[in-house]
Structures are given as structure tokens and as C-alpha cells.
Write a protein that holds these residues in place. Structure first.
Motif, PDB file in Angstrom:
ATOM      1  N   GLY A   2     -55.664 -10.573  10.946  1.00  0.00           N
ATOM      2  CA  GLY A   2     -56.536 -11.009   9.742  1.00  0.00           C
ATOM      3  C   GLY A   2     -57.850 -11.105   9.746  1.00  0.00           C
ATOM      4  N   ASN A   3     -58.468 -11.023   8.724  1.00  0.00           N
ATOM      5  CA  ASN A   3     -60.218 -11.405   8.787  1.00  0.00           C
ATOM      6  C   ASN A   3     -60.588 -12.659   8.995  1.00  0.00           C
ATOM      7  N   PRO A   4     -61.770 -13.049   9.371  1.00  0.00           N
ATOM      8  CA  PRO A   4     -62.315 -14.260   9.768  1.00  0.00           C
ATOM      9  C   PRO A   4     -62.211 -15.034   8.440  1.00  0.00           C
ATOM     10  N   MET A   5     -61.936 -16.719   8.503  1.00  0.00           N
ATOM     11  CA  MET A   5     -62.130 -17.396   7.633  1.00  0.00           C
ATOM     12  C   MET A   5     -63.416 -17.856   7.629  1.00  0.00           C
ATOM     13  N   LYS A   6     -63.919 -18.478   6.231  1.00  0.00           N
ATOM     14  CA  LYS A   6     -65.134 -19.178   6.277  1.00  0.00           C
ATOM     15  C   LYS A   6     -64.943 -20.640   6.110  1.00  0.00           C
ATOM     16  N   ILE A   7     -65.448 -21.388   7.032  1.00  0.00           N
ATOM     17  CA  ILE A   7     -65.102 -22.562   7.029  1.00  0.00           C
ATOM     18  C   ILE A   7     -66.633 -23.787   6.840  1.00  0.00           C
ATOM     19  N   ARG A   8     -66.453 -24.405   6.169  1.00  0.00           N
ATOM     20  CA  ARG A   8     -67.738 -25.439   6.108  1.00  0.00           C
ATOM     21  C   ARG A   8     -67.099 -26.749   6.336  1.00  0.00           C
ATOM     22  N   LYS A  19     -64.324 -27.458   3.854  1.00  0.00           N
ATOM     23  CA  LYS A  19     -63.944 -26.456   2.735  1.00  0.00           C
ATOM     24  C   LYS A  19     -63.551 -25.252   3.643  1.00  0.00           C
ATOM     25  N   VAL A  20     -62.547 -24.554   2.961  1.00  0.00           N
ATOM     26  CA  VAL A  20     -61.920 -23.544   3.744  1.00  0.00           C
ATOM     27  C   VAL A  20     -61.738 -22.374   2.640  1.00  0.00           C
ATOM     28  N   LEU A  21     -62.313 -21.188   3.063  1.00  0.00           N
ATOM     29  CA  LEU A  21     -61.684 -19.877   2.322  1.00  0.00           C
ATOM     30  C   LEU A  21     -61.140 -18.879   3.509  1.00  0.00           C
ATOM     31  N   MET A  22     -59.960 -18.520   3.169  1.00  0.00           N
ATOM     32  CA  MET A  22     -58.817 -17.579   3.971  1.00  0.00           C
ATOM     33  C   MET A  22     -58.843 -16.418   3.092  1.00  0.00           C
ATOM     34  N   ALA A  23     -58.924 -15.123   4.013  1.00  0.00           N
ATOM     35  CA  ALA A  23     -58.941 -13.792   3.762  1.00  0.00           C
ATOM     36  C   ALA A  23     -57.191 -13.418   3.971  1.00  0.00           C
ATOM     37  N   HIS A  24     -56.531 -13.449   2.562  1.00  0.00           N
ATOM     38  CA  HIS A  24     -55.062 -13.200   2.746  1.00  0.00           C
ATOM     39  C   HIS A  24     -54.716 -12.645   1.325  1.00  0.00           C
ATOM     40  N   VAL A  25     -53.914 -11.652   1.259  1.00  0.00           N
ATOM     41  CA  VAL A  25     -53.381 -10.983  -0.102  1.00  0.00           C
ATOM     42  C   VAL A  25     -52.371 -12.123  -0.651  1.00  0.00           C
ATOM     43  N   GLY A  93     -45.499 -13.375  10.333  1.00  0.00           N
ATOM     44  CA  GLY A  93     -45.773 -13.961  11.931  1.00  0.00           C
ATOM     45  C   GLY A  93     -47.077 -13.714  12.185  1.00  0.00           C
ATOM     46  N   ASP A  94     -47.961 -13.256  11.316  1.00  0.00           N
ATOM     47  CA  ASP A  94     -49.468 -13.184  11.485  1.00  0.00           C
ATOM     48  C   ASP A  94     -49.919 -14.592  11.763  1.00  0.00           C
ATOM     49  N   THR A  95     -51.076 -14.778  12.620  1.00  0.00           N
ATOM     50  CA  THR A  95     -51.713 -16.067  12.459  1.00  0.00           C
ATOM     51  C   THR A  95     -53.167 -15.828  12.739  1.00  0.00           C
ATOM     52  N   ARG A  96     -53.976 -16.917  12.389  1.00  0.00           N
ATOM     53  CA  ARG A  96     -55.348 -16.710  12.735  1.00  0.00           C
ATOM     54  C   ARG A  96     -55.960 -17.937  12.806  1.00  0.00           C
ATOM     55  N   THR A  97     -56.957 -18.140  13.928  1.00  0.00           N
ATOM     56  CA  THR A  97     -57.680 -19.511  13.943  1.00  0.00           C
ATOM     57  C   THR A  97     -59.178 -19.452  14.162  1.00  0.00           C
ATOM     58  N   ASP A  98     -59.660 -20.482  13.215  1.00  0.00           N
ATOM     59  CA  ASP A  98     -61.062 -20.112  13.297  1.00  0.00           C
ATOM     60  C   ASP A  98     -61.657 -21.341  13.353  1.00  0.00           C
ATOM     61  N   GLU A  99     -62.864 -21.786  13.939  1.00  0.00           N
ATOM     62  CA  GLU A  99     -63.292 -23.113  14.047  1.00  0.00           C
ATOM     63  C   GLU A  99     -64.861 -23.089  13.390  1.00  0.00           C
ATOM     64  N   VAL A 100     -65.337 -24.473  13.362  1.00  0.00           N
ATOM     65  CA  VAL A 100     -66.813 -24.509  12.751  1.00  0.00           C
ATOM     66  C   VAL A 100     -67.331 -25.747  13.394  1.00  0.00           C
ATOM     67  N   ILE A 101     -68.705 -25.937  13.575  1.00  0.00           N
ATOM     68  CA  ILE A 101     -69.392 -27.300  13.822  1.00  0.00           C
ATOM     69  C   ILE A 101     -69.478 -27.980  12.789  1.00  0.00           C
ATOM     70  N   ILE A 102     -69.450 -29.224  12.760  1.00  0.00           N
ATOM     71  CA  ILE A 102     -69.554 -30.184  11.542  1.00  0.00           C
ATOM     72  C   ILE A 102     -70.966 -30.400  11.656  1.00  0.00           C
ATOM     73  N   ALA A 103     -71.539 -30.013  10.278  1.00  0.00           N
ATOM     74  CA  ALA A 103     -73.015 -30.127  10.013  1.00  0.00           C
ATOM     75  C   ALA A 103     -73.309 -31.489   9.461  1.00  0.00           C
TER      76      ALA A 103
END
Lengths: 103, 273, 207, 154
Positions: A2-8, A19-25, A93-103
């Protein structure tokens, strides 16, 4: 994978808003293609958010969550500069993990 | 943003005013409520525009060595010099000496992908009709580099003015079993197809309000669409056959629309129905 | 047209901003069309992309034709009106109601053509308010709510509404409304159903 | 794809078990790394509440459910749910006339506020429910959302 998430993630006082946006159909399995054949279901089934070792949100989703899902939630006790990690697991069975630093 | 809201409220007030005169207050109140709720719907979607995911993807594609030549697109000249992205989208389409044609963002990217990366045109536009295509991602990324800048299509070459004039003629060109042209739906103020508000491209304020949003995430398609993709689909909706990707008809229409919207400050990527 | 009317028309025309596109630009636009639809078949060129005379005139004049051309369009539009074989111009409003909501049909090409068997509708709600229970009605055209109540259903009215749906340009040259009958988009029977939806006292348009 | 799947399940199972043991996860909703197929197969709100256990759900004004009355497109309908019910452990979203009624279940561990935003698909105009679980009881609120037709219709 999968493609990266956008996390704020933003801290205000001791509350962190994520707030999270995930790229998924998020394919429902009910739609048909041009040829009239059913497009197989393919969607995120579980989402988990962690702060350090602490689970701050877990979710189970069905195919009725919109494509390219957006979600937001808030938890107490997070600090600026620390990380929030989001993981999703889908019906193939696909999975994706992303992280973000708290602002 | 404030200007857009004010415009919207002017549009809503106009619709409501007409409605009051013609059909009575009750009906108008109902109609206004519908439009207000649709506005609320759009506002709720603004925070967390899935188009942001395509911007991320596009940035990755821009900086990754690809194609037979294993080159990145970082030396691509979008009209302001090799590698200059800031403001380039806001000034397209434009004439390119090296191509001998007026090109829009997509056709210029194809030029860069074929010359710099050694791809064929087919490889460059692969899957462009499907959600999340590389081309949509690249255009989204390029467009965000003009965010906050005014639309100012190039006027440095006589062929650009010619393209705009052709675009205007095509805008009014009626054909097909429903007699449609772009002007059928987009030459009147404050009109809707069903509840879908329609920009009036003859009115610069309305044209700007629409054009500053492209490329946009279209919730009905679950995908980012570029203006080019949108125009090709408009032509399909008019019951015409498929227009070629990057063809002169599409470039000319964009040239005309961008000129009508000159001065509009880009908010791309937007979110649309 | 009397000479006097011609004169007035000419004065109005002179006062209007020049909207007619110059013929050189129109030719270049046609050339661009020919370069831009490489996959279109010969038939598609004939029926979907090429313009008939009325379309070309309305395009060149940006839908505001000068009086003599306007007159020509109206006269020509009045010549080819056909009616249902059984002569009934007032059909079944329930069928008309269905047609008013259907916006599909007639899409071609490879990207997203209509599936085989897709019903072709009139898509009236895209542009007109009709029955008030349909919230999602467009406003490109005038509201038609209560149309039958306002106009009644005398034979003259029924005939007028039928002909208007058949070819709006028989009354208003360069109208934005598709020429549903003249272009063969709807059949005479389907147009009679649409007329019933508009005029029948039982129709939700009039209740 | 077989290997990563197994790998993920084994790893995730450990994590979930640890958190469940620490009391952070509502065992009725997310006690398994498996997707809760039974919950997503239900056809009504009552059926889901039956599955979760306890008395039938009662309507509550302490659940604030914000969404537009009209959605421009049923493919994306934004929802914001805030529960003022003390001890809210989870929030579920149900769409009455979807083929599968349950859209999502969010489990809120201690320290997570009962505020969720999500976006769902709606097949047609109908009620959308926000279902809150607190102390083994179920509460809900409903909102009708109209799905309109837009665009050219094709």
C-alpha cells in the motif's frame, strides 16, 4: 504494502488529536465492472493506533467505510515530540504501518 | 477562502431570491436548506482531503529514478526552466519550442517522461483512466507547487492566443444527439444540474472559483481527477466518443478556461462531488 | 418578417456585442476536432461529432442568433415533427415520471460506455423542478412544478407541450434543451408519456 | 501473500492479548485479531446489540451525532460522533439500508476521548445510527441522511 498514510497529530494541553488518511480502494464486493462481473471485495478490516506501547484506538471496519478512509480521534496523555503509530490490516492480508511525531 | 464563501452565499441568496418571487417562500426555504446542507457536507470533507495522498505519491514518482534511462523527473522543464516547479502549473498550458506545440501539464509531463526517462507515451500515461494513476499523482504534486499563486496562463507566444480562441469556439460547439456544448451547462449564472452547482465560465469570478480547485478529489469517483480527465469525461457525458489524451481539443479548452479564470488563486487540490 | 421588424432586428443586432466567432477560428476548431478523436469510427463522426446545420449556426452565434437565422431555425424545426401512430399525445404519466429520472443511456467510447441494455431516459430532473418530492432537481431550465395546473390540458396545450419536447427550437431557436424527438433520443410514445407527466392532473407534478 | 498474513496475525495476536489483559480493550468488540465477521453480517441494530450482549439498546440524547442532512454523494458521507455517556467504551456506526448494516466499530481504551470522525458509504437515503457501549449497556441515536443524485446522471 500500500501507499503511505497521511497522519497529523496535534497536542493541545494534554489531549492529542489524531487525523489519519489512508490510501485504500475499500472495494465493497458489490460493484460490477464494465463487463458486468463483480469486483471482489477488498477493504481494510482493522485499524490500530498506538502511542508508545499503549493502544489508543482499535477499530474494526466493514466495506461501508469510504474509499481512501479518513478518521480522527483524541486521546489524553500524549506529549509533543513523541510518536503516534497507525497500522491497518486489510481483507487480502496486506498491512501498512506509518507514524508521525506529535506537533 | 473568505471570498469563496462570500461568493457562495451570494449565489445562494440569488437562487433564493428568484425562487421566492416565482414559487413562494416555503419552497425557497426548502431549497436553501438543501444547499446549506450540501455546503456543510463539503465543509466536513475539507479537512482530510484524500487528494493529499496523491500529492505524496506524486512527490515519490517525481524524485524516483524510473524508465529505461533510470532518471528522475527533477530536470523536467514545465515552462519556467528545468526543475522549477513553483508556479509552473499556474501558467500552463503554454507554448514549448522544443515540442513545437502548446502543451498542458499532462502532455508536458509525457514529454519529460519520454525524453528524460526514455518511456514510451503509452508507458507514461499507463492506467490514466483508473483511480490513483501515476499521471494523476504527478499532476497533483505539480499543482500543489502553485498553491497560493494566481492562475496566469502564458501569453508569450501567438499560438497561445490562437489556442485560447479555438478553445472558446469549442466551448460553444454543439453536437451529438443531445445538442450539448460546454456552454449548455456552463454559460449561465447560479445554475445546477440536480443539486450540483455549475460554474459559469463566462463569468470570471465563477470561473476562478471552479478552476482554482483542480486537480480535485472527486467523491463520486473515489479518485483525484485532473482538469484534463474531467474535460474528457464532460465530452463523454455529452455522448461523444473518447477524446485523445493530451489532444488539441483538450489543451485548447484548458487554455480558454484558464484564461477565463486568470487571477484566481490556486487552492489545489480541491474536493468535488 | 416585415421591413420594419427587420430594421428593429438589425438595430438590436448592432447594439449587441459581436458574438459570432470568425470563420477562420471556427475552421481551426474543426481541424482540432479532426486531430483529437483518433479512435472515433466513421459513424461516430457522422452522428456524434459532426454538426448539423442548426447546431453549427447556434454554435457560431453563441446561442444568440440574429433574427433572420433565428427565423430559419424555427421554420426548419417545425418541419419534421412526428406524432405517435395512435395519435395520442397524452400518454401514461407514470412512465413519464420514470423517464424524467433516468439520466443514463447513449454513452459510448472505451472509457466508460453504458452497459448493454441501459435504459435511455429524458433526465428531465437534471434541469427542471417537477414533482416537489424530488429534492435533487436542477434549475438549468424553468420550474415545471404545477405545469398542468397552470396550463390546463386543452388539445392545443397538449400539442404545444408535445412539440416543445419533440423540438424545443421550434419555439425558441438555439434553446439549450435537447431536441428529444427530432434527434431520435426519445420515441413519440415516450414523449407522450413525458407530456402526461407534465399535464395529467393525477401526476405528482400537479398534486 | 500467505506468509506476511500469518506473520502479522501472530505478531498482532500477541500485542492485542497483552492489551486485552491490561483491560484496555472491550473484549466484545476487538478481543480477536480476526475480523468480527458475525458482527458485520448483521442486518439490524437490534441484531448487533444481541450479539454484543446485554439489554436492548435505548435511545440517548447524550450522543451527539453531527452529519449533513443531505450528502452530495453516497460514496462519502462524513460523520462526527461525540458521546457524553460516562464510561463510553466503544462507538459503532450502522447504516440502516446498506447490504451490511455495520460500517465500523471503534474501541476506545481508557484515556481515549469518546469522539470519533469517520466517513461511510450509503447505498440510499436512510437512518444512520451511532451505537455506544458503556458498562455493558447499549445506547444509540439515529439521524436520517438523504443521499441525492448529482451531476449529469450517467
Amino acid at each position: 504494502m500500500g501507499n503511505p498514510m497521511k497522519i497529523r497529530a496535534r497536542a493541545e494541553g494534554d489531549v492529542v488529536e489524531v487525523k489519519v488518511l489512508m490510501a485504500h480502494v475499500m472495494e465493497t464486493g458489490q460493484r460490477k465492472n464494465q463487463a458486468g462481473e463483480l469486483i471482489p471485495a477488498w477493504f481494510i478490516q482493522r485499524v490500530e493506533a498506538t502511542y508508545g506501547d499503549r493502544v489508543v484506538l482499535s477499530a474494526q471496519w466493514g466495506p461501508a467505510i469510504s474509499a481512501n478512509p479518513f478518521m480522527s480521534f483524541k486521546f489524553k496523555g500524549g506529549a509533543k515530540g513523541e510518536k503516534v503509530r497507525i497500522a491497518w490490516f486489510d481483507s487480502k492480508g496486506d498491512t501498512r504501518t506509518d507514524e508521525v511525531i506529535i506537533a | 477562502m473568505r471570498e469563496v464563501r462570500r461568493l457562495r452565499s451570494v449565489v445562494i441568496r440569488w437562487i433564493v431570491a428568484c425562487a421566492c418571487v416565482l414559487f413562494g417562500v416555503a419552497w425557497a426555504a426548502e431549497d436553501r436548506r438543501a444547499l446549506d446542507e450540501i455546503q456543510k457536507y463539503r465543509d466536513m470533507l475539507k479537512d482530510g482531503n484524500p487528494a493529499d495522498l496523491m500529492e505524496l505519491k506524486g512527490e515519490g514518482l517525481w524524485t524516483t529514478p524510473r524508465g529505461p534511462k533510470q532518471a528522475t523527473l527533477e530536470a523536467c522543464d514545465l515552462g519556467l526552466g528545468p526543475g522549477v516547479l513553483e508556479g509552473a502549473y499556474a501558467q500552463l498550458p503554454r507554448w514549448f519550442d522544443d515540442a513545437g506545440r502548446v502543451l498542458d501539464t499532462e502532455s508536458r509531463l509525457i514529454h519529460c517522461m519520454t525524453t528524460l526517462q526514455g518511456m514510451t507515451t503509452e508507458e507514461a500515461i499507463q492506467g490514466w483512466t483508473r483511480p490513483g494513476s501515476d499521471m494523476e499523482a504527478l499532476v497533483t504534486f505539480v499543482a500543489t507547487k502553485s498553491r497560493g499563486l494566481p492562475i496566469r496562463p502564458s501569453q508569450s507566444h501567438p499560438r497561445e492566443a490562437e489556442m485560447s480562441a479555438i478553445g472558446e469556439a469549442l466551448f460553444f460547439r454543439r453536437a451529438g444527439p443531445l445538442d450539448f456544448s460546454c456552454a449548455t451547462c456552463h454559460s449561465l449564472d447560479a445554475r445546477r444540474i440536480r443539486l450540483q452547482e455549475l460554474p459559469n465560465f463566462l463569468d470570471p469570478a465563477s470561473a476562478r472559483e471552479s478552476m482554482i480547485q483542480w486537480p480535485a478529489y472527486r467523491v463520486s469517483q473515489s479518485a483525484v481527477w485532473t482538469l484534463e480527465r474531467r474535460l474528457i469525461d464532460c465530452i463523454r457525458q455529452m455522448r461523444a466518443p473518447d477524446a485523445d489524451y493530451g489532444s488539441d481539443v483538450i489543451v485548447a479548452l484548458q487554455m480558454y478556461l484558464q484564461r477565463q479564470a486568470s487571477g484566481g488563486v490556486l487552492e489545489a487540490p480541491g474536493i468535488k462531488r | 418578417m416585415t421591413p420594419r421588424l427587420c430594421l428593429i432586428g438589425g438595430l438590436i443586432l448592432a447594439a449587441l456585442p459581436a458574438v459570432a466567432a470568425d470563420s477562420d477560428v471556427l475552421q481551426r476548431a474543426e481541424d482540432a476536432m479532426h486531430r483529437s478523436f483518433s479512435t472515433a469510427t466513421e459513424e461516430e463522426w457522422r452522428t456524434r461529432l459532426a454538426q448539423d446545420e442548426v447546431q453549427a449556426l447556434c454554435s457560431a452565434h453563441h446561442n444568440t442568433p440574429p433574427p433572420e437565422i433565428a427565423e430559419r431555425i424555427v421554420a426548419q424545426s417545425r418541419t419534421n415533427i412526428r406524432y405517435p401512430d395512435d395519435g395520442k399525445l397524452l400518454g401514461n404519466w407514470k412512465e413519464g415520471e420514470k423517464l424524467a429520472s433516468i439520466g443514463t443511456g447513449g454513452h459510448i467510447g472505451k472509457i466508460q460506455p453504458d452497459r448493454a441494455g441501459t435504459r435511455r431516459g429524458g433526465n428531465c430532473y437534471a434541469c427542471h423542478t417537477m414533482a416537489t418530492k424530488e429534492v435533487a432537481a436542477g434549475n438549468l431550465g424553468p420550474t415545471l412544478t404545477g405545469y398542468g395546473k397552470r396550463l390546463g390540458s386543452s388539445p392545443e396545450t397538449v400539442k404545444f407541450v408535445y412539440e416543445k419536447v419533440w423540438n424545443a427550437q421550434a419555439f425558441l431557436p438555439c434553446s439549450h434543451m435537447p431536441r428529444f424527438g427530432a434527434n431520435g433520443w426519445l420515441t413519440p410514445e415516450e414523449i407522450a408519456h413525458a407530456v402526461a407527466f407534465l399535464l395529467d392532473p393525477e401526476s405528482p407534478v400537479n398534486r | 501473500m500467505e506468509y506476511p498474513r500469518r506473520h502479522f496475525f501472530i505478531k498482532a495476536a500477541g500485542v492485542i492479548a497483552a492489551f486485552a489483559a491490561a483491560g484496555w480493550i472491550d473484549p466484545t468488540l476487538a478481543d480477536s485479531v480476526e475480523w468480527n465477521k458475525r458482527a458485520f453480517d448483521v442486518k439490524t441494530l437490534d441484531e448487533l446489540v444481541g450479539l454484543l450482549g446485554g439489554e436492548p439498546a435505548s435511545i440517548s440524547e447524550a450522543i451527539h451525532f453531527d452529519a449533513p442532512d443531505i450528502a452530495e454523494n453516497g460514496a462519502v458521507v462524513p460523520l462526527a460522533i461525540v458521546s457524553a455517556i460516562p464510561g463510553t467504551e466503544s462507538i459503532a456506526i450502522l447504516v440502516e439500508k446498506n447490504p451490511n448494516v455495520l460500517a465500523a466499530m471503534f474501541t476506545l481504551p481508557e484515556g481515549t476521548l469518546p469522539e470519533i470522525q469517520a466517513r461511510v458509504k450509503m447505498a440510499e437515503t436512510c437512518n444512520v445510527y451511532a451505537l455506544v457501549r458503556a458498562g455493558g449497556r447499549s445506547f444509540y441515536t439515529a439521524k436520517e441522511i438523504k443521499v441525492t443524485l448529482g451531476g449529469c446522471g450517467g
